[in-house]
Write an enzyme that holds these catalytic residues in place. Sequence first.
Site, PDB file in Angstrom:
ATOM      1  N   HIS A 108       0.852  -1.182   0.000  1.00 16.87           N
ATOM      2  CA  HIS A 108       0.000   0.000   0.000  1.00 16.87           C
ATOM      3  C   HIS A 108       0.895   1.242   0.000  1.00 16.87           C
ATOM      4  O   HIS A 108       1.869   1.296   0.752  1.00 16.87           O
ATOM      5  CB  HIS A 108      -0.901  -0.005   1.237  1.00 16.87           C
ATOM      6  CG  HIS A 108      -1.841   1.157   1.269  1.00 16.87           C
ATOM      7  ND1 HIS A 108      -2.959   1.217   0.459  1.00 16.87           N
ATOM      8  CD2 HIS A 108      -1.806   2.311   1.969  1.00 16.87           C
ATOM      9  CE1 HIS A 108      -3.574   2.372   0.677  1.00 16.87           C
ATOM     10  NE2 HIS A 108      -2.904   3.051   1.587  1.00 16.87           N
ATOM     11  N   THR A 140      -6.005  -8.777   5.992  1.00 15.33           N
ATOM     12  CA  THR A 140      -7.116  -9.269   6.818  1.00 15.33           C
ATOM     13  C   THR A 140      -8.410  -8.763   6.175  1.00 15.33           C
ATOM     14  O   THR A 140      -8.378  -8.140   5.114  1.00 15.33           O
ATOM     15  CB  THR A 140      -7.001  -8.730   8.263  1.00 15.33           C
ATOM     16  OG1 THR A 140      -7.154  -7.311   8.224  1.00 15.33           O
ATOM     17  CG2 THR A 140      -5.675  -9.099   8.890  1.00 15.33           C
ATOM     18  N   GLU A 142     -10.099  -6.340   7.113  1.00 18.23           N
ATOM     19  CA  GLU A 142     -10.152  -4.873   7.189  1.00 18.23           C
ATOM     20  C   GLU A 142      -9.311  -4.279   6.061  1.00 18.23           C
ATOM     21  O   GLU A 142      -8.168  -4.710   5.854  1.00 18.23           O
ATOM     22  CB  GLU A 142      -9.572  -4.382   8.519  1.00 18.23           C
ATOM     23  CG  GLU A 142     -10.378  -4.772   9.733  1.00 18.23           C
ATOM     24  CD  GLU A 142     -11.760  -4.136   9.747  1.00 18.23           C
ATOM     25  OE1 GLU A 142     -11.852  -2.917   9.501  1.00 18.23           O
ATOM     26  OE2 GLU A 142     -12.737  -4.873   9.962  1.00 18.23           O
TER      27      GLU A 142
HETATM   28  C1  GAR Z   1       1.398   0.825  -6.339  1.00 15.72           C
HETATM   29  O1  GAR Z   1       1.813   2.118  -5.982  1.00 15.72           O
HETATM   30  C2  GAR Z   1       0.714   0.143  -5.170  1.00 15.72           C
HETATM   31  O2  GAR Z   1       1.284   0.469  -3.931  1.00 15.72           O
HETATM   32  C3  GAR Z   1      -0.668   0.697  -5.287  1.00 15.72           C
HETATM   33  O3  GAR Z   1      -0.945   0.712  -6.661  1.00 15.72           O
HETATM   34  C4  GAR Z   1       0.277   0.890  -7.387  1.00 15.72           C
HETATM   35  C5  GAR Z   1       0.382  -0.210  -8.403  1.00 15.72           C
HETATM   36  O4  GAR Z   1       1.466   0.006  -9.270  1.00 15.72           O
HETATM   37  N1  GAR Z   1      -1.608  -0.101  -4.567  1.00 15.72           N
HETATM   38  C6  GAR Z   1      -2.696   0.383  -3.979  1.00 15.72           C
HETATM   39  O5  GAR Z   1      -3.008   1.553  -4.015  1.00 15.72           O
HETATM   40  C7  GAR Z   1      -3.532  -0.658  -3.260  1.00 15.72           C
HETATM   41  N2  GAR Z   1      -4.461  -0.034  -2.383  1.00 15.72           N
HETATM   42  P1  GAR Z   1       2.014  -1.184 -10.177  1.00 15.72           P
HETATM   43  O6  GAR Z   1       0.813  -1.759 -10.912  1.00 15.72           O
HETATM   44  O7  GAR Z   1       2.964  -0.509 -11.129  1.00 15.72           O
HETATM   45  O8  GAR Z   1       2.670  -2.193  -9.283  1.00 15.72           O
END
Ligand code: GAR
Length: 207
Positions: A108, A140, A142
């Site tokens: 995240h 989890t 959540e």
């Molecule tokens: C990443 O920054 C990841 O942390 C985020 O989406 C992007 C995906 O980039 N994830 C979230 O926001 C999940 N809630 P990627 O497809 O280039 O790995």
Amino acid sequence: MTRVAILISGGGSNMVALVESMTDNHPSRPVLVLSNDSDAGGLSKARDLGIETAVVNHRHYPDREAFERAINAQLDAVDADVICLAGFMRILTPVFTDRWAGKVLNIHPSLLPKYPGLNTHARAIEAGDTEAGCTVHIVTSELDDGPILGQARVPVKPDDTPATLAARVLEMEHKLYPAVLHRFVNGDTTPLYLQHDAEAPITPRLS
Ligand code: GAR
């Protein structure tokens, strides 16, 4: 050998970092890249890397539970041991989180527990935070909760936009996630903390 499935919704840069880390004497191998979106750019990257891919389009299911049962079936079919969510942008219910409890990691783009949900970088800038980062945690029921396995911090610069901050954080995501996965499959759930290189202490020159 631990069999790792990776779930994506977008470009898949974290997926690529994870796949590229699982070589040689790494205790795991990637067995499937699954997306909820057939247009996800990461799917062709996975195919180029020789990884099996699957699409389970959430729009084709009446509710989240039916969608997740279809995902569970795909993961069962490849006998997945560990699942990495890597930019997988669907809220999950216990149909998925209970089935794979303790076996699902997520990355995240914030220093959880700060800023669960969306628009994390804009929220960090808006709040005047001087540092931001990313978190890998066990999933989890959540949203963006669960035991933290690792965090990487980066500075927020005065002229940052959400896009420039996201790029700085993403660079650290690509270091953090493979490192945490490696530790996790070896049974090490002690949190790993990384700092952005630019923040590393300056080594005094001897001459
Ligand atoms: C990443 O920054 C990841 O942390 C985020 O989406 C992007 C995906 O980039 N994830 C979230 O926001 C999940 N809630 P990627 O497809 O280039 O790995």
